[in-house]
Design a protein around this motif. Structure first.
Motif, PDB file in Angstrom:
ATOM      1  N   TRP A  55     -40.714  -3.478  25.213  1.00  0.00           N
ATOM      2  CA  TRP A  55     -40.017  -2.057  24.278  1.00  0.00           C
ATOM      3  C   TRP A  55     -40.189  -1.996  23.113  1.00  0.00           C
ATOM      4  CZ3 TRP A  55     -37.102   1.582  27.709  1.00  0.00           C
ATOM      5  CH2 TRP A  55     -36.972   0.839  28.919  1.00  0.00           C
ATOM      6  N   THR A  56     -40.430  -0.118  22.485  1.00  0.00           N
ATOM      7  CA  THR A  56     -40.309  -0.013  21.139  1.00  0.00           C
ATOM      8  C   THR A  56     -39.608   1.315  21.041  1.00  0.00           C
ATOM      9  OG1 THR A  56     -42.260  -1.377  21.313  1.00  0.00           O
ATOM     10  CG2 THR A  56     -41.634   0.845  19.392  1.00  0.00           C
ATOM     11  N   PHE A  57     -38.483   1.573  20.568  1.00  0.00           N
ATOM     12  CA  PHE A  57     -37.709   2.103  20.022  1.00  0.00           C
ATOM     13  C   PHE A  57     -38.126   3.287  18.826  1.00  0.00           C
ATOM     14  CE2 PHE A  57     -34.170   4.369  18.190  1.00  0.00           C
ATOM     15  CZ  PHE A  57     -33.745   5.568  19.100  1.00  0.00           C
ATOM     16  N   ASN A  58     -38.315   4.297  18.486  1.00  0.00           N
ATOM     17  CA  ASN A  58     -38.330   5.349  17.810  1.00  0.00           C
ATOM     18  C   ASN A  58     -37.426   6.219  17.093  1.00  0.00           C
ATOM     19  OD1 ASN A  58     -39.308   7.553  15.492  1.00  0.00           O
ATOM     20  ND2 ASN A  58     -41.160   6.349  15.686  1.00  0.00           N
ATOM     21  N   GLY A  59     -36.335   5.459  16.307  1.00  0.00           N
ATOM     22  CA  GLY A  59     -35.103   5.901  15.828  1.00  0.00           C
ATOM     23  C   GLY A  59     -35.789   8.029  15.708  1.00  0.00           C
ATOM     24  N   ALA A  60     -36.562   8.425  14.677  1.00  0.00           N
ATOM     25  CA  ALA A  60     -37.074   9.738  13.960  1.00  0.00           C
ATOM     26  C   ALA A  60     -36.581  10.252  15.502  1.00  0.00           C
ATOM     27  CB  ALA A  60     -37.936   9.470  13.580  1.00  0.00           C
ATOM     28  N   ASN A  61     -37.749  10.219  16.320  1.00  0.00           N
ATOM     29  CA  ASN A  61     -38.001  10.952  17.482  1.00  0.00           C
ATOM     30  C   ASN A  61     -37.132  10.360  18.534  1.00  0.00           C
ATOM     31  OD1 ASN A  61     -39.323   8.888  18.173  1.00  0.00           O
ATOM     32  ND2 ASN A  61     -41.202  10.260  17.843  1.00  0.00           N
ATOM     33  N   ARG A  62     -36.365   9.598  18.828  1.00  0.00           N
ATOM     34  CA  ARG A  62     -34.947   9.031  19.674  1.00  0.00           C
ATOM     35  C   ARG A  62     -36.206   9.089  21.070  1.00  0.00           C
ATOM     36  NH1 ARG A  62     -33.457  13.531  17.833  1.00  0.00           N
ATOM     37  NH2 ARG A  62     -34.158  14.733  20.356  1.00  0.00           N
ATOM     38  N   ASN A  63     -37.099   8.071  20.366  1.00  0.00           N
ATOM     39  CA  ASN A  63     -38.317   7.787  21.749  1.00  0.00           C
ATOM     40  C   ASN A  63     -38.713   6.531  21.865  1.00  0.00           C
ATOM     41  OD1 ASN A  63     -40.681   8.998  23.681  1.00  0.00           O
ATOM     42  ND2 ASN A  63     -41.850   7.429  22.624  1.00  0.00           N
ATOM     43  N   PHE A  64     -38.321   5.903  23.785  1.00  0.00           N
ATOM     44  CA  PHE A  64     -38.653   4.566  24.450  1.00  0.00           C
ATOM     45  C   PHE A  64     -39.914   4.737  24.483  1.00  0.00           C
ATOM     46  CE2 PHE A  64     -34.018   5.903  24.147  1.00  0.00           C
ATOM     47  CZ  PHE A  64     -33.062   4.846  23.747  1.00  0.00           C
ATOM     48  N   GLU A  65     -40.500   3.446  24.306  1.00  0.00           N
ATOM     49  CA  GLU A  65     -41.737   3.432  25.046  1.00  0.00           C
ATOM     50  C   GLU A  65     -42.094   1.365  25.578  1.00  0.00           C
ATOM     51  OE1 GLU A  65     -45.452   3.315  22.270  1.00  0.00           O
ATOM     52  OE2 GLU A  65     -44.623   5.515  22.263  1.00  0.00           O
ATOM     53  N   PHE A  66     -42.229   1.670  26.925  1.00  0.00           N
ATOM     54  CA  PHE A  66     -42.442   0.745  27.621  1.00  0.00           C
ATOM     55  C   PHE A  66     -43.336   0.228  28.101  1.00  0.00           C
ATOM     56  CE2 PHE A  66     -41.080   3.371  30.890  1.00  0.00           C
ATOM     57  CZ  PHE A  66     -41.225   2.674  31.682  1.00  0.00           C
ATOM     58  N   SER A  67     -43.972  -1.298  28.538  1.00  0.00           N
ATOM     59  CA  SER A  67     -44.607  -1.775  28.777  1.00  0.00           C
ATOM     60  C   SER A  67     -44.425  -2.642  30.258  1.00  0.00           C
ATOM     61  CB  SER A  67     -46.108  -1.742  28.293  1.00  0.00           C
ATOM     62  OG  SER A  67     -47.473  -1.983  29.076  1.00  0.00           O
ATOM     63  N   ASN A  68     -44.188  -3.319  31.408  1.00  0.00           N
ATOM     64  CA  ASN A  68     -44.235  -4.870  31.621  1.00  0.00           C
ATOM     65  C   ASN A  68     -45.462  -5.748  31.779  1.00  0.00           C
ATOM     66  OD1 ASN A  68     -43.514  -6.771  33.427  1.00  0.00           O
ATOM     67  ND2 ASN A  68     -41.695  -6.040  33.965  1.00  0.00           N
ATOM     68  N   PRO A  69     -46.374  -6.499  30.823  1.00  0.00           N
ATOM     69  CA  PRO A  69     -47.395  -6.572  31.017  1.00  0.00           C
ATOM     70  C   PRO A  69     -47.603  -7.721  32.799  1.00  0.00           C
ATOM     71  CG  PRO A  69     -46.256  -7.825  29.205  1.00  0.00           C
ATOM     72  CD  PRO A  69     -45.826  -7.269  30.084  1.00  0.00           C
ATOM     73  N   ALA A  70     -45.943  -8.039  33.683  1.00  0.00           N
ATOM     74  CA  ALA A  70     -46.630  -9.159  34.815  1.00  0.00           C
ATOM     75  C   ALA A  70     -46.609  -8.278  36.152  1.00  0.00           C
ATOM     76  CB  ALA A  70     -45.230  -9.176  34.899  1.00  0.00           C
ATOM     77  N   LYS A  71     -46.408  -6.028  36.166  1.00  0.00           N
ATOM     78  CA  LYS A  71     -46.498  -5.567  36.139  1.00  0.00           C
ATOM     79  C   LYS A  71     -48.038  -4.797  36.438  1.00  0.00           C
ATOM     80  CE  LYS A  71     -41.452  -4.944  36.709  1.00  0.00           C
ATOM     81  NZ  LYS A  71     -40.590  -3.432  37.620  1.00  0.00           N
ATOM     82  N   ILE A  72     -48.740  -5.869  35.444  1.00  0.00           N
ATOM     83  CA  ILE A  72     -49.457  -3.649  34.971  1.00  0.00           C
ATOM     84  C   ILE A  72     -51.502  -4.259  36.513  1.00  0.00           C
ATOM     85  CG2 ILE A  72     -52.575  -3.791  33.223  1.00  0.00           C
ATOM     86  CD1 ILE A  72     -49.493  -2.811  32.307  1.00  0.00           C
ATOM     87  N   VAL A  73     -51.069  -3.473  37.216  1.00  0.00           N
ATOM     88  CA  VAL A  73     -52.295  -3.451  38.688  1.00  0.00           C
ATOM     89  C   VAL A  73     -53.761  -3.183  37.391  1.00  0.00           C
ATOM     90  CG1 VAL A  73     -50.024  -2.230  39.818  1.00  0.00           C
ATOM     91  CG2 VAL A  73     -52.035  -1.104  38.062  1.00  0.00           C
TER      92      VAL A  73
END
Length: 297
Positions: A55-73
């Motif tokens: 997970w990555t959270f950017n405070g300026a725009n309150r945006n969350f980004e996420f990726s689960n390498p174990a679930k990459i198809v």
């Protein structure tokens, strides 16, 4: 249109001076180091949850980004998709389990909906040939291309039909809303509140992003008259003079998003009329079209 309209100011999600000091205390940062009147420039947090998602959270725009390498198809195309409703429900459930406030999100939709597209192509008597399958494979192999429209298919009577293939990942979008109204840029593009990438066969959420809403500040300003708004609508609104003939099907009250020029991490929402319809270009081609008219004088 009322004589006075309300403009919303959406402030940056960066910590205030007091919040920054509290964070500093939690991390054992001396108050003297932070200073008397600190101005937070950015705040970024990164972590891995108990399911292995990064997970990555950017405070300026309150945006969350996420990726689960174990679930990459695998990016190789698949022979079928889950029913669309199953994918949409999986996206809603995921956001709910993450505590996301969906009050500021519109109804989810697939971008694009390959199941609906294929059903329509079959009704038209079309099928997938080698050229179309190559396009599908290139789309499936690229996250950036997953939002692209499906390829045009030829008639089954004039081509060699192959077994259809579809991208292995589905894209579910949620448009951002405020007070149950949509938010649009000047060119009519809706602001996205959440984008999720799902396994098209299992509906498992793989990666994505979403924005945590905030209660905006509200201020009243003089509004346009109905006649002024109608004139601006006829002139093309924020998008300028259209390059074709526009036929509007409906006009609704929504929000026009604009970035603060002095502080780019802040933005404003102006009440607006948004006309939706079809544009016909000089070559005869047609496309969906929106006209955005802010209602502030």
């Amino acid at each position: 249109i009322p004589p006075t309209v309300t403009v919303l100011r959406v402030q940056s999600g960066n910590p205030t001076a007091a919040e920054l000091r509290n964070l500093g205390a939690a991390f054992n940062i001396p108050g003297e180091t932070i200073g008397v009147a600190p101005q937070t420039q950015t705040l970024t947090l990164q972590w891995i949850d108990d399911q292995g998602a990064e997970w990555t959270f950017n405070g300026a725009n309150r945006n969350f980004e996420f990726s689960n390498p174990a679930k990459i198809v695998k990016t190789k195309p698949v022979a079928e998709w889950l029913v669309s409703d199953g994918l949409l429900e999986a996206a809603r459930t995921f956001l709910a389990t993450k505590g996301v406030n969906t009050r500021h999100l519109g109804a989810p939709y697939l971008e694009p909906d390959w199941t609906a597209w294929w059903a329509n192509e079959q009704k038209l008597g079309h099928c997938m040939n080698e050229a179309a399958r190559a396009v599908v494979r290139s789309i499936s192999a690229s996250t950036a291309l997953l939002h692209a429209a499906p390829p045009a298919l030829p008639s089954a009577q004039i081509t060699r039909c192959l077994t259809p293939e579809f991208p292995s990942r589905a894209v579910v979008q949620f448009n951002a809303t405020q007070d149950a109204q949509g938010i649009f840029k000047g060119d009519g593009t809706p602001i996205k509140g959440a984008t999720l990438y799902l396994n098209a066969l299992t509906s498992e959420v793989i990666s994505g992003s979403f924005t945590q809403p905030v209660d905006p500040e509200r201020s009243d300003y003089p509004g346009l008259t109905l006649e002024e708004a109608q004139l601006k609508l006829a002139q093309g609104g924020q998008g300028g003079t259209p390059s074709g003939d526009v036929a509007l099907d409906e006009v609704t009250f929504e929000w026009f998003w604009i970035q603060d020029q002095k502080n780019p991490t802040d933005s404003y929402l102006y009440p607006a009329l948004v006309g939706s319809g079809i544009i016909t270009y000089p070559d005869g081609k047609t496309a969906p079209y929106r006209i955005v008219v802010p209602l502030v004088k």
